[in-house]
Write an enzyme that holds these catalytic residues in place. Structure first.
Site, PDB file in Angstrom:
ATOM      1  N   GLU A  34     -10.849  42.915 -46.864  1.00 45.27           N
ATOM      2  CA  GLU A  34     -10.476  43.983 -45.924  1.00 45.27           C
ATOM      3  C   GLU A  34     -10.177  45.257 -46.692  1.00 45.27           C
ATOM      4  O   GLU A  34      -9.747  45.204 -47.844  1.00 45.27           O
ATOM      5  CB  GLU A  34      -9.182  43.562 -45.199  1.00 45.27           C
ATOM      6  N   ASP A  39      -2.658  47.197 -41.835  1.00 43.88           N
ATOM      7  CA  ASP A  39      -1.581  47.999 -41.244  1.00 43.88           C
ATOM      8  C   ASP A  39      -0.645  47.036 -40.513  1.00 43.88           C
ATOM      9  O   ASP A  39       0.258  46.450 -41.100  1.00 43.88           O
ATOM     10  CB  ASP A  39      -2.203  49.063 -40.330  1.00 43.88           C
TER      11      ASP A  39
END
Ligand code: 5GP
Length: 183
Positions: free
Chosen positions: A103, A107
């Site tokens: 990735e 967040d």
């Protein structure tokens, strides 16, 4: 260098040299951890991870294959990330494979959580996660097996990360000036 920074950017958070050093270290660690497997199945998450993935894979010293998934968040860039939607799936089944999800940024962890759930159900031999950056406010909630950096809770661009498709190819990671997405 700062005086050459675009006014759209507030500051450089991770320099090109630091990124390259950490990518190399991640590749070393991953290569050592998977030295015993026949091959590693690297799953890149489009679009943001493509530059990180390209650099990381070229430094792996173990046999590996690469495939991609594309996800989309219903939230808009610069805003809160919302529900996750699968836009493009893997080409091949991953049953029995040692899978590493790569990735760009974590967040709230919704995207990574979605991916882990989706891929775990396909019976891989093992499943781990790798992210270039994670926002530090969520560091306790989301565990990442291989992590490059922790960054403050600001919108960042560069090294694959965009804002409305801009800034992706910057060689460093920088904070986007909030005036750009508030305009
Ligand atoms: P999460 O699901 O972890 O809340 O969000 C992850 C996704 O939101 C990332 O894959 C990325 O697409 C987007 N995202 C979250 N924060 C940022 C950021 O600071 N910059 C950019 N360019 N994308 C972000």
């Amino acid at each position: 260098m700062t005086n050459q920074l675009s006014p759209d950017l507030t500051r450089i958070l991770v320099s090109e040299v630091t990124i390259q050093q950490h990518v190399w270290e991640l590749a070393q660690q991953i290569s050592a951890d998977y030295a015993h497997v026949e091959r590693l199945y690297v799953v890149g998450v489009l679009k943001g991870a493509f530059i990180f993935l390209a650099d990381l894979c070229r430094q792996l010293t173990i046999p590996h294959v690469v495939d991609f998934m594309a996800l989309s968040s219903y939230g808009k860039a610069g805003a809160v990330s919302g529900a996750v939607r699968l836009v493009m799936d893997l080409r091949e089944p991953i049953e029995g494979e040692h899978v590493l999800i790569v990735e760009d940024i974590v967040d709230k962890g919704l995207t990574l959580h979605y991916l882990v759930e989706a891929l775990q159900g396909r019976q891989p031999a093992s499943l781990k996660t790798c992210a270039l950056v994670r926002k530090e406010r969520h560091h306790e909630a989301i565990s990442v097996d291989y992590l490059g950096f922790e960054i403050p809770d600001v919108w960042v661009v560069g090294y694959g990360l965009d804002y409305a498709e801009r800034f992706r190819t910057l060689p460093y990671i920088a904070e986007l000036n909030p005036s750009v997405y508030r305009a």
